[in-house]
Write an enzyme that holds these catalytic residues in place. Structure first.
Site, mmCIF file in Angstrom:
data_model
loop_
_atom_site.group_PDB
_atom_site.id
_atom_site.type_symbol
_atom_site.label_atom_id
_atom_site.label_comp_id
_atom_site.label_asym_id
_atom_site.label_seq_id
_atom_site.Cartn_x
_atom_site.Cartn_y
_atom_site.Cartn_z
ATOM 1 N N HIS A 160 70.290 -66.441 -51.026
ATOM 2 C CA HIS A 160 69.043 -65.674 -50.106
ATOM 3 C C HIS A 160 67.281 -66.091 -50.000
ATOM 4 C CE1 HIS A 160 68.352 -62.001 -46.823
ATOM 5 N NE2 HIS A 160 66.139 -63.179 -47.106
ATOM 6 N N PHE B 202 55.650 -58.309 -45.907
ATOM 7 C CA PHE B 202 56.187 -57.773 -46.469
ATOM 8 C C PHE B 202 56.963 -59.325 -47.179
ATOM 9 C CE2 PHE B 202 56.556 -55.176 -43.080
ATOM 10 C CZ PHE B 202 56.968 -54.028 -43.164
ATOM 11 N N GLY B 203 57.380 -58.396 -48.636
ATOM 12 C CA GLY B 203 58.371 -59.382 -50.040
ATOM 13 C C GLY B 203 57.399 -60.286 -50.739
ATOM 14 N N HIS C 191 70.623 -57.553 -48.061
ATOM 15 C CA HIS C 191 69.652 -57.257 -48.832
ATOM 16 C C HIS C 191 70.052 -55.324 -48.668
ATOM 17 C CE1 HIS C 191 67.593 -57.471 -45.098
ATOM 18 N NE2 HIS C 191 67.300 -58.555 -45.655
ATOM 19 N N ASP D 50 66.274 -62.759 -52.410
ATOM 20 C CA ASP D 50 65.136 -62.215 -51.501
ATOM 21 C C ASP D 50 63.699 -62.151 -51.641
ATOM 22 O OD1 ASP D 50 64.174 -62.018 -48.197
ATOM 23 O OD2 ASP D 50 64.346 -59.380 -48.451
HETATM 24 ZN ZN ZN Z 1 65.815 -59.698 -44.520
HETATM 25 ZN ZN ZN Z 2 64.800 -62.455 -46.351
#
Ligand code: ZN
Ligand code: ZN
Length: 429
Positions: free
Chosen positions: A65, A328-329, A237, A310
């Protein structure tokens, strides 16, 4: 590599073959030729010898991911920068998510990602295709053609498929090719315009919350669909205690359901958002300490199938926006191994073989690739790790193009020394 490569004296950990012992690994023509105690005669026959004394020698790590942002957002990450960062972090295979711009939704897109990966010659680059066109959740993407082109699964990651009938059709279709369908479990009705976990902290911070139910409701729904279709399903996730209960009961019913957990959901809680630092803004959001505890317990009990970063790079200029507006992230690929060590090995949740299992053979099984082991004849993807190295995470040293990482300045343990892909050393310290 013609001529051969001998990695001697390391602690070889190959969970797929139940190996955890001090021995040697011989690589010939890019493939694993032998694992065991090899006589001194072998050393003279090979072109290169690596002394791995005091180090761990494991199958190449796999992250199913990552977001490499190409095509569309090359200023954040490219397949070249992402895969160079990946080998530096010990990953010999990664799976790119299809939420690029435009989305990866047909065979030409899949081939594009593969080609860029091959050209970079760092890690093996795999890709999942979108489930629906433009990830809009309405019309199915060209799943059959993408499967033929070598996609290793499907997801609309960044979004969950909202409409149950669309998801049901996607599962039936993917089942025809025996492909895994991965889901970013999030019911948008529950999530609304939330930016962090809904609860005490979102209330005192005055920020809209994403209720845990957003994840759990979709996961529950999908499990009902799997009961009907029996298609391989992977929950991405997973972040809440209740989601873990759902996964457990699905597994007890022997449904083909797997799940992954990220480093941030094991190391950070919603409390981190109290400073309005957008490096803690992630989706699904950081949850409560109780949720973190439940995830760790599930890992210890064997209900979590793999760990995945992720890795979600973003421009600093975007992350500098206010909490409501920032994307986001978290970008964490380059410190992932040390983060897992901190979250799982140091507190005794897993031992080294347990951790390596969740980062090698297990993710390989989920996406159905012949990797993650040191079995004879397999492509020689190998990671050499110094388990005792101590270092400080410094985002300014990242190879990744992005710096949106809340672990800057953290003391870390364990470091990747060498990454070997197809018998070729593609990273070394
Ligand atoms: Zn996601
Ligand atoms: Zn992702």
């Amino acid at each position: 590599m013609p001529g051969g490569l001998l990695i001697k004296n390391g602690r070889v950990i190959d969970p797929a073959n139940n190996i955890d012992k001090k021995c040697d690994v011989l690589v010939i023509d890019g493939k694993i030729a032998e694992v065991g105690t090899l006589g001194p005669g072998v050393e003279k026959t090979v072109q290169k010898v690596i002394d791995a004394g005091g180090k761990l020698v494991t199958p190449g790590l796999i992250d199913i991911h990552v977001h490499f942002r190409e095509p569309g957002d090359e200023e954040e990450e490219t397949i070249a920068s992402g895969s160079t960062a990946a080998v530096a972090a010990g990953f010999t295979s990664v799976v790119c998510m299809p939420n690029t711009n435009p989305a990866i939704e047909n065979e030409t897109d899949v081939e594009y990602v593969h080609r860029k990966g091959r050209q970079t010659r760092k890690t093996h680059v795999y890709v999942m295709g979108a489930i629906t066109k433009n990830r809009e959740g309405v019309e199915l993407a060209e799943m059959g053609l993408m499967a033929e082109a070598g996609a290793v699964g499907f997801t609309d990651d960044g979004r969950g498929v909202q409409e149950p009938s669309v998801m049901l059709r996607a599962l039936k279709y993917a089942g025809m090719f025996n492909m895994v369908v991965a889901q970013h479990c999030q019911d948008e009705g529950f999530a609304g315009d939330g930016v962090m976990n809904a609860g005490y902290y979102s209330t005192i911070l005055g920020l809209p919350g994403i209720d845990a139910l957003a994840e759990e409701a979709m996961l529950w729904r999908d499990i009902q669909l799997i009961k009907k279709t029996n298609v391989r399903y992977h929950a991405q996730h997973i972040s809440t205690a209740e989601s873990i209960k759902l996964i457990k009961s699905a597994k007890k019913e022997s449904l083909p359901v797997t799940c992954e957990v990220t480093p941030h959901h094991l190391l950070l809680t919603e409390e981190s958002c109290a400073e309005y630092d957008t490096n803690y803004k992630v989706n699904p959001p950081l949850r409560s300490a109780k949720d973190v505890q439940a995830l760790k317990q599930a890992i210890a009990d064997g209900f979590v199938d793999t760990l995945a970063t992720d890795h979600a790079p973003h421009l600093q200029s975007e992350k500098e926006l206010e909490f409501l507006a920032a994307p986001f992230g978290i970008a964490s690929l380059e410190c992932a191994l040390s983060l897992y060590v901190k979250a799982l090995v140091e507190p005794g949740v897993l031992d080294w073989p347990g951790l390596i299992r969740l980062m090698t053979v297990q993710p390989a099984r989920i996406i159905g690739i012949e990797k993650g082991t040191l079995s004879r004849g397999k492509q020689a993807d190998i990671t050499i790790i110094d388990p005792n190295a101590e270092w400080t995470i410094d985002v300014n040293k990242f190879i990744s193009k992005s710096r949106n990482c809340p672990y800057h300045g953290w003391e870390a343990k364990a470091k990747v020394e060498k990454t070997i892909v197809g018998g070729e050393v593609r990273f070394e310290t």
